[in-house]
Write an enzyme that holds these catalytic residues in place. Structure first.
Site, PDB file in Angstrom:
ATOM      1  N   LEU A  17       0.847  -1.200   0.000  1.00  0.00           N
ATOM      2  CA  LEU A  17       0.000   0.000   0.000  1.00  0.00           C
ATOM      3  C   LEU A  17       0.876   1.242   0.000  1.00  0.00           C
ATOM      4  CD1 LEU A  17      -3.111   0.776   0.267  1.00  0.00           C
ATOM      5  CD2 LEU A  17      -2.501   1.405   2.613  1.00  0.00           C
ATOM      6  N   ASP A  43       4.313   1.092   2.069  1.00  0.00           N
ATOM      7  CA  ASP A  43       5.379   1.929   1.519  1.00  0.00           C
ATOM      8  C   ASP A  43       5.278   3.328   2.121  1.00  0.00           C
ATOM      9  OD1 ASP A  43       7.531   2.290  -0.548  1.00  0.00           O
ATOM     10  OD2 ASP A  43       6.191   3.952  -1.042  1.00  0.00           O
ATOM     11  N   TYR A  48       6.487  12.065   3.615  1.00  0.00           N
ATOM     12  CA  TYR A  48       5.030  12.068   3.452  1.00  0.00           C
ATOM     13  C   TYR A  48       4.331  12.669   4.688  1.00  0.00           C
ATOM     14  CZ  TYR A  48       6.161   8.758  -0.308  1.00  0.00           C
ATOM     15  OH  TYR A  48       6.697   8.153  -1.421  1.00  0.00           O
ATOM     16  N   LYS A  77      11.820   5.855   3.618  1.00  0.00           N
ATOM     17  CA  LYS A  77      12.827   6.504   2.759  1.00  0.00           C
ATOM     18  C   LYS A  77      13.498   7.678   3.465  1.00  0.00           C
ATOM     19  CE  LYS A  77       9.600   5.360  -0.917  1.00  0.00           C
ATOM     20  NZ  LYS A  77       8.259   5.692  -0.410  1.00  0.00           N
ATOM     21  N   HIS A 110      15.656   8.382  -0.863  1.00  0.00           N
ATOM     22  CA  HIS A 110      14.448   8.784  -1.598  1.00  0.00           C
ATOM     23  C   HIS A 110      14.754   9.386  -2.976  1.00  0.00           C
ATOM     24  CE1 HIS A 110      10.058  10.100  -0.602  1.00  0.00           C
ATOM     25  NE2 HIS A 110      10.167   9.817  -1.881  1.00  0.00           N
TER      26      HIS A 110
END
Ligand SMILES: NC(=O)c1ccc[n+]([C@@H]2O[C@H](COP(=O)([O-])OP(=O)(O)OC[C@H]3O[C@@H](n4cnc5c(N)ncnc54)[C@H](OP(=O)(O)O)[C@@H]3O)[C@@H](O)[C@H]2O)c1
Length: 318
Positions: A17, A43, A48, A77, A110
């Protein structure tokens, strides 16, 4: 569930997901519903901004006996502002604290670009490092130490091109275990997939369903329809009596690529999860291979322009 197996025998679920732009306040419910549906792979990323909420949902699901830590596959990340070797361990520790975990299954660099600490998306030249000022191999050396210490079971990269991967291997002798990149029928990434197969790393696809119905300005300019409206994909979906999303995800799986579609909606999460049972024929695979357009949803222009020392060529290669 189907898996890819790492050299040490660990298995990554081929569907996970995605959690980018999972809206604050809805992330918790999204993770809880996904676990009930059967998702075990999540993920995540520091950038985020929602890892604490994800961590709470994972902790509650484990406390309520829905899933064990060993059954989960958690990726996160390293953001661009922690590329100096000594910044890498504090960054993963921050992520682990937010996620309420002792280790990650996979930790990725990232982006192949570096900015000064505390400047996530700088607009002033002085807040960027110039390309190469902190070598990618320095950051990669920091990542390898995390694997030695058991803070991440596997380490890899994201948005790296072939030359950048070759460089970090040449400098350290260590192959990244994963490269997470944008992959879908409009950006098939054949060069990187061949490089991954011949070098010995896996690929995870982001934007695997092309952001659903999204048609952005660049698509409008080039007359590119949304993936959901693409004639070839719609025709295959109708023939197989399946949604286009299943066709997109099955195409990735049959190429040996992990996919992390994002949905905060339980119905669409379930729809995406069920794609595991769809099989495309060789003819379907061939038809989809003709859809390449060299089109990126994530074109990295947001890191370039203005006072940034980076060009898109620095990121994607010439
Ligand atoms: N490494 C990187 O630099 C990078 C960059 C971008 C993304 N990622 C990762 O990759 C994940 C996936 O990429 P993404 O979220 O950008 O794009 P995506 O998964 O291709 O598309 C997500 C969008 O499609 C919608 N959607 C989901 N399932 C659908 C379905 N079956 N039918 C129609 N629409 C559907 C979602 O809306 P609802 O939520 O409303 O369902 C959401 O708006 C991210 O969440 C993130 O974890 C990584």
């Amino acid at each position: 569930m189907k898996y890819l197996t790492f050299k040490n025998g660990d298995k990554i679920p081929m569907i996970g997901l995605g959690t980018y732009k999972a809206d604050e306040g809805r992330v918790y419910e999204g993770i809880r519903s996904a676990i009930k549906i059967g998702y075990r792979h999540f993920d995540c990323a520091h950038n985020y901004g929602n890892e604490a909420e994800i961590g709470q949902a994972l902790a509650d699901a484990m406390a309520e006996g829905e899933v064990t830590r060993e059954e989960l596959w958690i990726t996160s990340k390293l953001w661009n502002d922690s590329h100096q070797e000594h910044e890498v361990e504090p960054a993963i520790k921050h992520t682990l604290k937010n996620l309420q975990l002792d280790y990650l299954d996979l930790y990725l660099i990232h982006w192949p670009m570096a900015v000064k600490h505390g400047h996530e998306f700088p607009d002033k030249a002085e807040n960027f490092y110039k390309p190469g000022e902190i070598s990618l191999s320095e950051t990669w050396a920091g990542m390898l130490k995390l694997r030695e210490k058991g803070l991440a079971k596997h380490v890899g990269v994201s948005n790296f091109n072939v030359a950048q991967i070759n460089q970090i291997i040449a400098d350290t002798g260590e192959v990244p275990e994963m490269n997470q990149i944008e992959v879908h029928p409009y950006l098939q990434q054949n060069e990187l997939k061949e490089h991954a197969d011949s070098t010995g790393y896996f690929i995870t696809a982001y934007k695997p369903i092309g952001s659903g119905d999204l048609v952005n300005e660049n698509m409008k300019k080039r007359g590119i329809p949304s993936m959901m409206q693409n004639e070839t994909l719609v025709k295959i979906a109708e023939e197989l009596n399946a949604p286009v999303s299943h066709v997109l995800l099955a195409w990735l799986r049959q190429r040996g690529i992990v996919a992390v579609p994002k949905s905060s909606n339980a119905t669409r999460q379930e729809e995406n999860f069920k794609s595991m049972s769809l099989e495309l024929t060789d003819d379907h695979m061939d038809a989809i291979s003709t859809l390449e357009k060299g089109f990126r949803y994530v074109d990295a222009t947001f890191f370039c322009g203005g006072e940034s020392p980076y060009t898109v060529e620095d990121i994607w290669g010439k």
